[in-house]
Design an enzyme around this catalytic site. Structure first.
Site, PDB file in Angstrom:
ATOM      1  CG  PHE A 131       6.364  12.668 -36.293  1.00 24.16           C
ATOM      2  CD1 PHE A 131       6.163  12.304 -34.969  1.00 24.16           C
ATOM      3  CD2 PHE A 131       7.527  12.240 -36.922  1.00 24.16           C
ATOM      4  CE1 PHE A 131       7.098  11.523 -34.294  1.00 24.16           C
ATOM      5  CE2 PHE A 131       8.461  11.454 -36.250  1.00 24.16           C
ATOM      6  CZ  PHE A 131       8.241  11.100 -34.940  1.00 24.16           C
ATOM      7  CB  THR A 132      10.119  15.413 -34.826  1.00 22.35           C
ATOM      8  OG1 THR A 132      10.131  13.982 -34.968  1.00 22.35           O
ATOM      9  CG2 THR A 132       9.621  15.765 -33.427  1.00 22.35           C
ATOM     10  CE1 TYR A 163      23.389  -1.304 -55.954  1.00 24.33           C
ATOM     11  CE2 TYR A 163      21.905  -1.008 -57.816  1.00 24.33           C
ATOM     12  CZ  TYR A 163      22.657  -0.473 -56.785  1.00 24.33           C
ATOM     13  OH  TYR A 163      22.665   0.884 -56.569  1.00 24.33           O
ATOM     14  CE  LYS A 218       7.921   4.834 -35.751  1.00 22.27           C
ATOM     15  NZ  LYS A 218       9.003   5.364 -36.606  1.00 22.27           N
ATOM     16  CG  ASP A 232       3.118   9.487 -40.909  1.00 22.52           C
ATOM     17  OD1 ASP A 232       3.324   8.256 -40.891  1.00 22.52           O
ATOM     18  OD2 ASP A 232       3.781  10.289 -40.231  1.00 22.52           O
ATOM     19  CG  PHE A 258      13.839  15.370 -30.196  1.00 22.27           C
ATOM     20  CD1 PHE A 258      13.402  16.208 -31.205  1.00 22.27           C
ATOM     21  CD2 PHE A 258      13.885  14.008 -30.437  1.00 22.27           C
ATOM     22  CE1 PHE A 258      13.020  15.702 -32.441  1.00 22.27           C
ATOM     23  CE2 PHE A 258      13.495  13.481 -31.668  1.00 22.27           C
ATOM     24  CZ  PHE A 258      13.072  14.344 -32.674  1.00 22.27           C
ATOM     25  NE  ARG A 280       8.754  13.117 -29.077  1.00 25.05           N
ATOM     26  CZ  ARG A 280       9.407  12.744 -30.173  1.00 25.05           C
ATOM     27  NH1 ARG A 280       8.934  11.837 -30.990  1.00 25.05           N
ATOM     28  NH2 ARG A 280      10.558  13.291 -30.472  1.00 25.05           N
TER      29      ARG A 280
END
Ligand code: F0G
Length: 460
Positions: A127-128, A75, A261, A218, A452, A385
């Site tokens: 970005f969303t 943990y 990514k 980001d 979306f 997009r």
């Protein structure tokens, strides 16, 4: 490292295969209707080639899978956490790191910690999920990307750059104390996977330093951005991608990362910071939303795979083949006269739906329509997009009408072959030939947040 005069061929061989579903058009018509013409709502089993996203869809290496077997599922204080922390410090140079279940977990933490109601958060395009977390913390996003980023035909190589005049004007208008940080993405997803130049990043650093404003990075696709700097920026060609990644990070104060990514894992992310106070607050908050600060919603094995994935992401042969494959598809489509965003992005090829379907008005969702048609034609799943992703202004409730109305053909890392790229290109070209017969959509269900993902549509 391979010689640069040889083609970009994959620097790996295939050890395990996963059969793909081959479907009929009749089957796809039924599946698409049931999914409300939203590719997010299709079952993956009904998809042949899945270009929905490059997020969490990478193939892991044998080393990563071996690392999974070394998961220390304690943990607290798992050894894999310390491996991950060491990888973040070595490859990205940030002092403190907190794992999160994925990128938006990190965005939630950083937004809650740094943004106060009434604050302004400038960024190189939205970005969303990033913008939504800024808004949920009471902030307002302000776009400071260069104007050319909104023009799909402009071939400027660094369309992720910040317009310094826009940033300076914002600081003048609101005052530096209203700007908790500038949000800089390396590569800009919504602009079509476009990089920011090192020179521009340095200028943003200089300006923000003068006003004592942080930069939060980001860094979801930072290796791809660094590779483009190496390829295209003057004086950078002799450097390694890894070196440039480290320098980009060094020009910022903290970061949010979706490791799904660049970092080649199926799940995971982190928040990083060089500031002790911010780290301390994040350690307090992460236990509410993710888990203890040494696992942040991840299993030990996930953190191990991420630590190894980070090192593989900056490997020169890997990054060259990754971007090379995307360029292969993009160049093929351009040669056939298909309107795509130029220059070709690093994580996908973006179709310009306004130019592809000029007879469909933006309010009838040309990109959503085109994504649906592509699925029908050959079972290739892509993502809208455009106006659907852009959502509504949080104050007025009006639809945003983005300049860019795009369909993203996102290429997962190390997953598909060149022959798949040929199939995708043939299908896009086939749909393009029949474009005049295609009609638009109307929205029949609209979710409140990030619509979306779950919106439903019907054919007009
Ligand atoms: N920032 C960027 C630039 C992204 O592309 C994403 C995710 C995130 C943040 C959020 O990370 O999904 O791990 O919570 N992009 C995915 C995509 C969803 O398909 O482009 P996440």
């Amino acid at each position: 490292m391979t010689e640069t005069h040889t083609p970009w061929a994959e620097p790996y061989k295939i050890k395990m295969v996963e059969p793909l579903a081959m479907t009929t058009r009749e089957h796809r018509e039924k599946a698409l209707k049931e999914a409300g013409y939203n590719t997010f709502l299709l079952k993956s089993e009904d998809v042949y080639i899945d270009l929905l996203t490059d997020s969490g869809t990478s193939a892991m290496s044998d080393r990563q899978w071996a690392g999974m077997m070394l998961g220390d599922e304690a943990y607290a204080g798992s050894r894999n956490f310390y491996h991950l922390e060491a990888a973040v410090q070595r490859y990205y140079g940030y002092k403190h790191m907190i794992p999160t279940h994925q990128g938006r977990g990190a965005e939630n933490l950083i937004s809650r910690i740094l943004i106060k109601p009434g604050d302004i958060v400038p960024g190189n395009m939205y970005f969303t999920t990033t913008r939504l977390h800024q808004e949920l913390s009471g902030g307002t996003f302000a776009d400071i990307i260069v104007d050319v980023a909104h023009d799909p035909n402009n071939t400027f190589p660094f369309k992720g750059n910040v317009d310094l005049n826009k940033l300076e004007a914002l600081i003048k208008l609101h005052g530096a104390e209203k700007i908790p940080y500038v949000s800089i993405a390396t590569t800009v997803n919504m602009a079509g996977g476009q990089p920011i130049s090192l020179e521009n990043m340095k200028a943003v650093r200089e300006l923000t330093k003068k006003h004592k404003i942080r930069i939060i990075h980001d860094m979801t696709r930072v290796a791809e951005n660094a590779y483009m700097i190496k390829l295209l920026e003057k004086g950078q060609g002799h450097r390694s991608t890894a070196e440039i990644v480290l320098e980009l990070c060094s020009l910022t104060d903290g970061a949010t990362m979706s490791a799904k990514k660049d970092a080649l894992v199926n799940i995971g992310g982190f928040m990083a910071t060089n500031e002790w106070d911010v780290f301390e607050e994040a350690r307090n908050q992460v236990v509410i939303y993710e888990g203890l600060h040494t696992y942040g919603g991840l299993a030990g094995r996930d953190m191990e795979a991420m630590a190894i994935g980070i090192s593989e992401s900056v490997d020169e042969d890997h990054i060259r083949a990754r971007v090379g494959q995307v360029f292969y598809l993009g160049e093929k489509l351009m040669a056939a006269g298909i309107p795509i965003v130029k220059p070709i992005g690093t994580h996908g090829v973006f179709l310009d739906a306004k130019a592809f379907l000029p007879h469909i008005p933006q309010t009838s969702f040309p990109a959503q329509t085109l994504a649906a048609e592509l699925y029908l034609d050959a079972g290739v799943r892509t993502m809208e997009r455009g106006i659907v992703s852009a959502g509504r202004n949080k104050d007025t409730g009006e639809n945003y009408l983005p300049e860019l109305e795009l369909v993203r053909l996102t290429i997962p890392r190390r997953v598909y072959t060149q022959a798949h790229m040929d199939v995708i290109a043939a299908s896009v070209i086939n749909v393009h030939k029949q474009r005049e017969k295609i009609t638009g959509l109307k929205m029949t269900y609209e979710p409140k947040y990030l619509r979306f993902f779950q919106a439903l549509f019907e054919k007009i």
